[in-house]
Design a protein around this motif. Structure first.
Motif, mmCIF file in Angstrom:
data_model
loop_
_atom_site.group_PDB
_atom_site.id
_atom_site.type_symbol
_atom_site.label_atom_id
_atom_site.label_comp_id
_atom_site.label_asym_id
_atom_site.label_seq_id
_atom_site.Cartn_x
_atom_site.Cartn_y
_atom_site.Cartn_z
ATOM 1 N N GLU A 35 -7.273 -0.361 1.963
ATOM 2 C CA GLU A 35 -6.384 -0.064 3.084
ATOM 3 C C GLU A 35 -6.061 1.427 3.155
ATOM 4 O O GLU A 35 -6.109 2.042 4.226
ATOM 5 N N ALA B 11 0.833 -1.205 0.000
ATOM 6 C CA ALA B 11 0.000 0.000 0.000
ATOM 7 C C ALA B 11 0.866 1.254 0.000
ATOM 8 O O ALA B 11 0.517 2.265 -0.618
ATOM 9 N N LEU C 107 -5.579 -3.291 -1.226
ATOM 10 C CA LEU C 107 -4.619 -2.217 -0.975
ATOM 11 C C LEU C 107 -5.293 -0.857 -1.068
ATOM 12 O O LEU C 107 -5.003 0.051 -0.273
#
Length: 236
Positions: free
Chosen positions: A93, A55, A90
């Motif tokens: 996130e 990320a 990701l």
């Protein structure tokens, strides 16, 4: 907060990276290594400590490629090259951290918008930042395109702190924070970089909490033996 050297006035531009300028002229801006180092520092403060390395790699590309409205367009080829295409977790996130709006339906290019006002007014211009984004994909001399994200991010952070000296150094806590690791995990990743030959050696000074590393020594090139040419008398 974004480092002061990244802040400045900017003019509206499209969300796609502009083409590189023609060769010529004097570049007075900091080089790509400095820009990536400063952006990694910003992400280390803006994102939660537990944000994954993958990320963070995506966040770095978004921050460097964003326009002044926070709009970013990432081509599908870029995500394939980073081996991160299709990893919707990701984006969620980063969205859960309140850093961006998650992208919509899948398309040929990933379009999204950053929510942190700190990246909306950066200097230098987007052309220079896009060059830094390209350098971050292959951060010479520590490029690891096929490695796992944790190892690639560690190599990128080291490359961003690599100087012209033979031995390079930074604070262990800083390196761990930039990569989202614990100091122990950072040490294990540095060992793996030595195992793969990406680093020559590294060591930790416990008194100053500094990490020192050296790049591998270049191999001496062996010159092929030149066979003597047999003398040939001139033709009559």
């Amino acid at each position: 907060m974004v480092p002061d050297t990244l802040l400045g006035s900017a003019r509206p531009q499209s969300s796609a990276c502009p083409p590189s300028p023609a060769h010529g002229g004097v570049r007075q801006e900091p080089d790509e290594r400095v820009r990536v180092r400063e952006m990694l520092t910003y992400l280390g403060a803006a994102l939660p400590r537990f944000t994954s390395p993958a990320a963070r790699l995506l966040g770095l590309q978004c921050a460097l490629r964003a326009d002044i409205r926070g709009h970013v367009r990432l081509p599908a080829g870029l995500l394939r090259g980073m081996r991160l295409r299709g990893h919707r977790d990701l984006w969620h996130e980063l969205a859960h951290a309140g850093w961006l709006e998650p992208p919509g339906a899948r398309s040929a290019s990933m379009q999204l918008r950053l929510l942190d006002a700190g990246v909306l007014d950066q200097a230098p211009g987007r052309r220079a930042r896009c060059r830094a984004a390209h350098w971050a994909l292959h951060p010479a001399p520590l490029a690891l395109p096929a490695a796992p994200p944790a190892l690639r991010l560690t190599a990128l952070a080291l490359a961003a702190h690599t100087s012209v000296d033979t031995e390079h150094s930074t604070d262990l806590d800083i390196l761990a924070r930039l990569c989202g690791h614990s100091p122990q995990q950072t040490g294990e990743l540095l060992d793996r970089l030595v195992t793969t030959g990406t680093l020559g050696t590294w060591h930790h000074n416990r008194e100053t909490d500094e990490v020192f590393w050296q790049l591998p020594q270049p191999r001496a090139r062996t010159r092929s033996a030149v066979r003597p040419r047999r003398y040939q008398p001139p033709l009559p």
